[in-house]
Design a protein around this motif. Sequence first.
Motif, PDB file in Angstrom:
ATOM      1  N   SER A 336       0.925  -1.175   0.068  1.00  0.00           N
ATOM      2  CA  SER A 336       0.045  -0.023  -0.180  1.00  0.00           C
ATOM      3  C   SER A 336       0.773   1.400   0.000  1.00  0.00           C
ATOM      4  O   SER A 336       0.533   2.285  -0.313  1.00  0.00           O
ATOM      5  CB  SER A 336      -0.929   0.074   1.301  1.00  0.00           C
ATOM      6  N   THR A 337       2.020   1.301   0.318  1.00  0.00           N
ATOM      7  CA  THR A 337       2.946   2.299   0.449  1.00  0.00           C
ATOM      8  C   THR A 337       3.777   2.491  -0.961  1.00  0.00           C
ATOM      9  O   THR A 337       3.879   3.580  -1.177  1.00  0.00           O
ATOM     10  CB  THR A 337       4.029   2.335   1.462  1.00  0.00           C
ATOM     11  N   GLN A 339       4.056   3.385  -4.598  1.00  0.00           N
ATOM     12  CA  GLN A 339       3.613   4.419  -5.591  1.00  0.00           C
ATOM     13  C   GLN A 339       3.717   4.516  -7.061  1.00  0.00           C
ATOM     14  O   GLN A 339       3.240   5.101  -7.654  1.00  0.00           O
ATOM     15  CB  GLN A 339       3.616   5.937  -4.774  1.00  0.00           C
ATOM     16  N   SER A 340       5.145   4.020  -7.263  1.00  0.00           N
ATOM     17  CA  SER A 340       5.516   4.331  -8.583  1.00  0.00           C
ATOM     18  C   SER A 340       5.776   2.924  -9.343  1.00  0.00           C
ATOM     19  O   SER A 340       6.797   2.633 -10.032  1.00  0.00           O
ATOM     20  CB  SER A 340       6.909   5.102  -8.718  1.00  0.00           C
ATOM     21  N   ASN A 341       4.868   2.120  -9.479  1.00  0.00           N
ATOM     22  CA  ASN A 341       4.960   0.823 -10.130  1.00  0.00           C
ATOM     23  C   ASN A 341       5.926  -0.098  -9.845  1.00  0.00           C
ATOM     24  O   ASN A 341       6.542  -1.055 -10.326  1.00  0.00           O
ATOM     25  CB  ASN A 341       4.950   0.748 -11.832  1.00  0.00           C
ATOM     26  N   LEU A 368      11.563   6.141   0.633  1.00  0.00           N
ATOM     27  CA  LEU A 368      10.692   4.899   0.405  1.00  0.00           C
ATOM     28  C   LEU A 368      10.687   3.778   1.699  1.00  0.00           C
ATOM     29  O   LEU A 368      10.038   3.483   2.324  1.00  0.00           O
ATOM     30  CB  LEU A 368      10.639   4.232  -0.855  1.00  0.00           C
ATOM     31  N   ARG A 503       5.774  13.451   2.676  1.00  0.00           N
ATOM     32  CA  ARG A 503       4.532  14.186   2.948  1.00  0.00           C
ATOM     33  C   ARG A 503       4.487  14.639   4.359  1.00  0.00           C
ATOM     34  O   ARG A 503       3.559  15.026   4.936  1.00  0.00           O
ATOM     35  CB  ARG A 503       3.562  13.259   2.596  1.00  0.00           C
TER      36      ARG A 503
END
Length: 693
Positions: A336-337, A339-341, A368, A503
């Motif tokens: 779930s964390t 994000q970029s394939n 990450l 974030r």
Amino acid sequence: MLASMLYRQRILIIDDDINQIKVLKKALSSTGDVFFEQNGLLALQQALVTLPDLILLDIEMPNINGHQVLEQLKLHEQTCHIPVIFITAHHSETEQIKCLSAGAVDFISKPLQPEIVVARVNTHLALRRRELELLALSQKYQITLNSIGDGVVTTDKNGAVTYINPAAELLIGITEQKAIGLIIEELMPLRIGNDGPPHINPIRICIDENRQVGMAVNCQMMRQNGHWVCVEHSAAPLIEPDDKVTGAVIVFHDINEINAMGRIMTHSLQYDQLTNLPNRFLFLDMLNAEISLTPKKPRKIGLIQFDIDNFKSINQEFGFEVGDEILKKTAQIIQSTLQSNEILSRHNADEFRVLASNLTKPSDLANLAMVIREQVKEIISAYPDMEHFSISAGISIFPDDANNGELLMLHADAALQRAKQNASNQGCCFYSQEMESEYILRKHCYSLLKKAITDNSVITLYQPIVDAHSGQLKAVEALMRIQDEDGQLISPDNFIPIAEETRLIIPLGEQMIQRIFEQLHHWSQDGLAPRVCINISVIQFVDPNFVPFLLNAIEQYQVSPNVIELEVTESLMIENIDHIQQDMHTLRALGITISIDDFGTGFSCLSYLKDLPIDVVKIDKSFVAQLSAINTQDILISTIISLAQNMNLASIAEGVETIEQAKALKQLGATCLQGYYFSRPVAASEIKDNYNI
């Protein structure tokens, strides 16, 4: 069925008139559960809490009117589909059209007649029930498509893929994410027999001729790995009620039962049974495939290897069932964390690997890894008897650390073991010593950011902005700072990029706003009312919770919106411009000023500048630095100031460090000046009433 019969629909009334609320609540009490909110600024928050089936919204309210409340509701994912009925004292056709155009489903004129209100509410609640029933039916059909054994692919009228079910993913050897948008011939090339001629895809025939098309005899389809399989298929056009063909659907399956059994066996050999993630063998194939593409597309490939610390002890103390649950939760959190394939796989019981095939810079991988480690730690909350739970990570980069997949995996494992052995590594290591040093610095800064958020210790400094002609204080810019363990301030150039990438800028920004508003409240009590310019990160501004948070903070600290100026960078202009404009209009309607920071250094698109509702442009200090006692004219600064004047915008020059620069900017027509010549950023207690050039 029983649950739907017992369910009472919810109605939310947003109205500042308590008498009108009482009338509506009494009239609608038998229709459903009635909630209300009198403050328009808190309307969105109340809607998110109650999640009503229908909203009755008064137009005329203090603070923000009904149209502005509706704009906020439409922008939020959880409330945008809730039907809204306006309550209005205006009866003109123009006002009615305005209500409906804004997104309301109906309007009720004042004075209210309870019977009409109940009738209209019941009508729209019935429509809402039907809408939800259709949605549930759609989800049921979606589950059916996802569950059947035949492959299903749909396209638009041009033959571009719009949907592919899991069975088709398995048959073709591609994910839905990669398949969407491909032309049907790219997704599933067809031929007749072994080494036979190409065969037209039935999709084309059924779209052109508006009829169902069966399979050709001895038809074969090429999977994405280049292998051909024998298939049976049929296609049919997708037709709207007016008989217009909008696309087509093809249903197919592998007619070779041995191949079908082989797919099942292949899946079990290539995927982990507990987490359904690719196993070590499939992951290595994927890694080598990505490496083989690098000569054609030079790039870096990143590999993170995670390992659950002391997992054997967890199994021994809590049992294998708990151990399996932890493995599955760990897999879910990591997935779930991503994000970029990135590709996640499971190895050797408690090990997971993440493959990042399009790595821009190694620091992205470090961020990450840090975020994943923090997220996974939350697993312990479900096991109160477990005193400690953590994972370690090792990182290697292709081609810096290795030139093949096996070696890259070995080096990631070596970095992982070093992370486990040395506590100073804080659970994560790069294989490369150079990257490791950079990671340690970023990790330290990340820890300071987390500590600042946890301890509520964000520091706020203020730099004066003075009138270019009178030298009087016109405003102050609020500047965010954090400090290290020795109390030394960290440069924003070092921590802001990390905060934005992870974030953390969102909670940091919220804490900053609260500090500023608290100071504004104190200044107001002392008889001072300087305008405060607040830097807002693009990431924070586009967050759906930003505007509701800001409005709530304004009310909480009793701050006048007229003394608030939000500074955004030009990069905001390339985001969702419609959404940005709506939020800006909402804020400006309250009296908040909007400025574009560092103007001239970013995208500088005049069409965006014309469309965005802004009040101020800030001239970047890099332009101001070119002004000197010898060179007091600068064509870029002069152009920006003239542009601002022609658009009725104020201009603020940043980075003014000398009297020559101040005089030149005054001569060129700048509205305000800011820089070390007047004052460095200082604590709130040091802000003066007046500054003279």
